[in-house]
Design a protein around this motif. Structure first.
Motif, PDB file in Angstrom:
ATOM      1  N   PHE A 100      -1.498  26.927  15.765  1.00 29.70           N
ATOM      2  CA  PHE A 100      -0.480  27.973  15.650  1.00 29.70           C
ATOM      3  C   PHE A 100       0.805  27.439  16.272  1.00 29.70           C
ATOM      4  O   PHE A 100       0.802  26.398  16.945  1.00 29.70           O
ATOM      5  CB  PHE A 100      -0.923  29.282  16.314  1.00 29.70           C
ATOM      6  CG  PHE A 100      -1.198  29.175  17.796  1.00 29.70           C
ATOM      7  CD1 PHE A 100      -0.217  29.457  18.731  1.00 29.70           C
ATOM      8  CD2 PHE A 100      -2.458  28.805  18.254  1.00 29.70           C
ATOM      9  CE1 PHE A 100      -0.475  29.363  20.085  1.00 29.70           C
ATOM     10  CE2 PHE A 100      -2.732  28.713  19.610  1.00 29.70           C
ATOM     11  CZ  PHE A 100      -1.742  28.996  20.537  1.00 29.70           C
ATOM     12  N   ARG A 102       4.540  27.955  18.448  1.00 30.30           N
ATOM     13  CA  ARG A 102       5.385  28.689  19.378  1.00 30.30           C
ATOM     14  C   ARG A 102       6.842  28.360  19.067  1.00 30.30           C
ATOM     15  O   ARG A 102       7.143  27.269  18.582  1.00 30.30           O
ATOM     16  CB  ARG A 102       5.092  28.283  20.825  1.00 30.30           C
ATOM     17  CG  ARG A 102       4.164  29.220  21.585  1.00 30.30           C
ATOM     18  CD  ARG A 102       4.170  28.872  23.047  1.00 30.30           C
ATOM     19  NE  ARG A 102       3.280  29.698  23.842  1.00 30.30           N
ATOM     20  CZ  ARG A 102       3.662  30.777  24.521  1.00 30.30           C
ATOM     21  NH1 ARG A 102       4.925  31.166  24.472  1.00 30.30           N
ATOM     22  NH2 ARG A 102       2.793  31.453  25.231  1.00 30.30           N
ATOM     23  N   GLN A 169      -3.434  36.562  12.695  1.00 32.83           N
ATOM     24  CA  GLN A 169      -2.614  35.451  13.158  1.00 32.83           C
ATOM     25  C   GLN A 169      -2.203  35.715  14.607  1.00 32.83           C
ATOM     26  O   GLN A 169      -1.891  36.842  14.971  1.00 32.83           O
ATOM     27  CB  GLN A 169      -1.369  35.318  12.275  1.00 32.83           C
ATOM     28  CG  GLN A 169      -1.679  35.109  10.804  1.00 32.83           C
ATOM     29  CD  GLN A 169      -2.334  33.768  10.529  1.00 32.83           C
ATOM     30  OE1 GLN A 169      -2.066  32.795  11.215  1.00 32.83           O
ATOM     31  NE2 GLN A 169      -3.185  33.726   9.515  1.00 32.83           N
ATOM     32  N   THR A 171       0.420  34.573  16.272  1.00 32.84           N
ATOM     33  CA  THR A 171       1.811  34.236  16.551  1.00 32.84           C
ATOM     34  C   THR A 171       2.502  35.230  17.469  1.00 32.84           C
ATOM     35  O   THR A 171       3.158  34.831  18.444  1.00 32.84           O
ATOM     36  CB  THR A 171       2.600  34.119  15.234  1.00 32.84           C
ATOM     37  OG1 THR A 171       1.994  33.106  14.430  1.00 32.84           O
ATOM     38  CG2 THR A 171       4.050  33.757  15.498  1.00 32.84           C
ATOM     39  N   ASN A 175       4.367  34.465  21.499  1.00 34.68           N
ATOM     40  CA  ASN A 175       5.786  34.121  21.391  1.00 34.68           C
ATOM     41  C   ASN A 175       6.731  35.089  22.085  1.00 34.68           C
ATOM     42  O   ASN A 175       7.927  35.084  21.805  1.00 34.68           O
ATOM     43  CB  ASN A 175       6.169  33.971  19.918  1.00 34.68           C
ATOM     44  CG  ASN A 175       5.851  32.579  19.399  1.00 34.68           C
ATOM     45  OD1 ASN A 175       6.614  31.639  19.622  1.00 34.68           O
ATOM     46  ND2 ASN A 175       4.710  32.443  18.737  1.00 34.68           N
TER      47      ASN A 175
END
Length: 285
Positions: A100, A102, A169, A171, A175
């Motif tokens: 994944f 960042r 996901q 994300t 983040n």
């Protein structure tokens, strides 16, 4: 010799520096340029720093460290790269890395505060090894993959677990601003075992050991990870690859342990050093 990106209160311009006897010697260029020069570039930079007069040295406590690479072109992270961490979350041992991304806006420097956001209290810690790329690379092989590595540093992949679980996901939970601590400095690859293998890795929350493992236990070591990534992606100097965390994270504990304002979280990797960050609440409007 270790290398930093820093600024001072009197000069906010990011600078490249070498750490010499507890002080910083300013060097020309920036961290990405240094990484792109390879092992010979680190040797030359170390010689230049060692030859600098004492009057050219800035005490470490007079400098403000920045993330080792302040704005990497890519930050690619691995999930579930230690079998014990996969198991504590009820996940199977993966056959392929869970990659994944960042964003650079999520990074925070050694000594700066990790922010607990207004919208969640489920702020978790993750001790991780970070790899900094030094050579543009595609289709690496096991034989040459480590030649693409400029050096290594520490990473805390601090995660908002409730947001991570909201989608398939990861994300969004990975983040939030000022949650990805990167530092304190870059250690050239030549100063560590190949692939940074066999190094003790640990996290401590307010002095209590939470995670303690060894980079030899990674399911996908550095060289294999770079080979898999470059099947698809061109890696470039300054890119950061974050190698996953071992067991002991907060969400898997009973009851769960979340970082809160006033805490101090430390990530230590043998041969690299200690990445330390206080935790603060996000400011109210």
């Amino acid at each position: 010799m270790n290398f930093v990106t820093f600024h001072t209160d009197s000069d906010p311009t990011p600078r490249l520096g070498a750490v010499v006897d507890g002080a910083i010697v300013t060097l020309p260029g920036d961290m990405v340029a240094l990484c792109s020069r390879g092992a010979a570039g680190f040797v030359a930079a170390a010689k230049e720093a060692a030859a600098a007069p004492a009057t050219a040295r800035i005490p470490l406590d007079a400098a403000r460290l920045l993330p080792v690479v302040p704005r990497p072109g890519k930050i690619i992270c691995l999930g579930l790269n230690y079998a014990d961490h996969a198991a504590e979350g009820g996940n199977q041992r993966p056959d392929y890395p869970s990659f994944f991304l960042r964003g650079a806006s999520s990074l925070v420097a050694h000594g700066a505060a990790i922010q607990r956001p207004r919208v969640s209290s489920h702020l978790d810690f993750e001790a991780e090894l970070a790899v900094v790329i030094g050579r543009t690379s595609r289709h690496l092989s096991e034989a040459d993959a480590l030649e693409a590595v400029a050096g290594y540093t520490c990473f805390n992949d601090a995660t908002l677990r409730d947001y991570q679980r909201r989608t398939a996901q990861w994300t969004i939970g990975k983040n939030f601003d000022a949650t990805g601590a990167l530092g304190p400095w870059l250690v050239p690859a030549s100063d560590l075992p190949p692939g940074a293998a066999g190094l003790k890795i640990e996290s401590r929350l307010n002095g209590t050991v939470m995670q303690s493992s060894n980079t030899a236990r990674m399911l996908f070591p550095v060289a294999e990870t770079l080979c898999l990534l470059t099947e698809a992606v061109t890696l470039e100097p300054g890119d950061v690859i974050v190698m996953g965390t071992p067991a002991g994270v907060g969400y898997a504990r009973k009851p769960p342990v979340w970082m809160k304002a006033g805490d101090t979280i430390e990530i230590e990797i043998e041969g690299i050093g200690v990445l330390s960050n206080p935790v603060e609440n996000e400011a109210q409007p």
